[in-house]
Scaffold this motif. Structure first.
Motif, mmCIF file in Angstrom:
data_model
loop_
_atom_site.group_PDB
_atom_site.id
_atom_site.type_symbol
_atom_site.label_atom_id
_atom_site.label_comp_id
_atom_site.label_asym_id
_atom_site.label_seq_id
_atom_site.Cartn_x
_atom_site.Cartn_y
_atom_site.Cartn_z
ATOM 1 N N ALA A 4 0.844 -1.193 0.000
ATOM 2 C CA ALA A 4 0.000 0.000 0.000
ATOM 3 C C ALA A 4 0.880 1.243 0.000
ATOM 4 C CB ALA A 4 -0.911 -0.008 1.223
ATOM 5 N N LEU A 7 0.686 6.829 3.500
ATOM 6 C CA LEU A 7 -0.205 7.969 3.708
ATOM 7 C C LEU A 7 0.645 9.071 4.314
ATOM 8 C CD1 LEU A 7 -3.239 5.955 5.082
ATOM 9 C CD2 LEU A 7 -2.810 6.701 2.740
ATOM 10 N N TRP A 16 -7.993 7.442 6.867
ATOM 11 C CA TRP A 16 -7.677 6.038 7.133
ATOM 12 C C TRP A 16 -8.202 5.637 8.518
ATOM 13 C CZ3 TRP A 16 -5.146 3.007 10.637
ATOM 14 C CH2 TRP A 16 -4.742 1.738 10.232
ATOM 15 N N SER A 146 -5.581 3.049 0.234
ATOM 16 C CA SER A 146 -4.392 3.733 -0.294
ATOM 17 C C SER A 146 -4.637 4.253 -1.701
ATOM 18 C CB SER A 146 -3.187 2.798 -0.281
ATOM 19 O OG SER A 146 -2.764 2.565 1.030
ATOM 20 N N ALA A 150 -4.604 8.231 -2.396
ATOM 21 C CA ALA A 150 -3.243 8.501 -2.875
ATOM 22 C C ALA A 150 -2.987 9.961 -3.228
ATOM 23 C CB ALA A 150 -2.920 7.603 -4.070
#
Length: 175
Positions: A4, A7, A16, A146, A150
């Motif tokens: 992933a 972040l 998240w 993710s 992104a």
């Protein structure tokens, strides 16, 4: 499966954490019902965090007020030494961390929350054969999160994030 994407900013981390809290909320509801403990401060803060992530709530002072009420409620949260309590506590931690990521952009509790999830899976392994399936399920959700987060740099968080959450109808722990 590919790893992933990291972040890297507070909005991604807040989203998240909010996702972990939302996906597993049924465990908190279950715990509160069995403890005769009202979950309103959790519900209210969760709604405020969602509104902030959607760009509907602009006031950090308003978010902080609900965060403080939630923290006070959490101090009195009925404790126990069982799996149900530990999962409910994870849900509370995820919500708390989601707001903290907004209030303190340097805050990154994702590794702690992920470690907690893995510890819970380890504990569950002695109770069930389905832990590997749950771990894979969580891995798939993390990849999807993710992907949708992104490019996210600010609020409002993109609609794909909220659409993804609507599609997830089972908690990370099978409820």
């Amino acid at each position: 499966m590919t790893a992933a994407a990291p972040l890297t900013n507070s909005i991604q981390r807040a989203a998240w954490c909010a996702a972990v809290a939302r996906i597993n909320r049924s465990h908190l509801t279950f715990w509160c019902e069995h403890q005769n403990y009202q979950d309103q401060p959790f519900v209210k803060l969760s709604n405020k965090l969602d509104a902030y992530l959607k760009g509907e709530l602009k006031s950090l002072a308003n978010l902080e007020r609900f965060h403080a009420a939630f923290a006070e409620w959490r101090n009195d949260f009925p404790e126990d030494d069982n799996l149900a309590y530990r999962i409910a506590e994870l849900v509370c931690s995820a919500l708390y961390s989601g707001v903290e990521a907004i209030l303190d952009p340097e805050c990154d509790d994702i590794p702690l929350l992920n470690g907690n999830i893995q510890d819970l899976y380890q504990e569950m392994a002695s109770l069930s054969d389905h832990t590997d399936d749950m771990r894979q399920y969580w891995s798939d959700i993390q990849s999807a999160l993710s992907d949708v987060l992104a490019e996210q740099q600010s609020t409002p968080v993109n609609r794909d994030y909220f659409d993804l959450l609507k599609q997830i109808d089972t908690s990370l722990f099978g409820m």
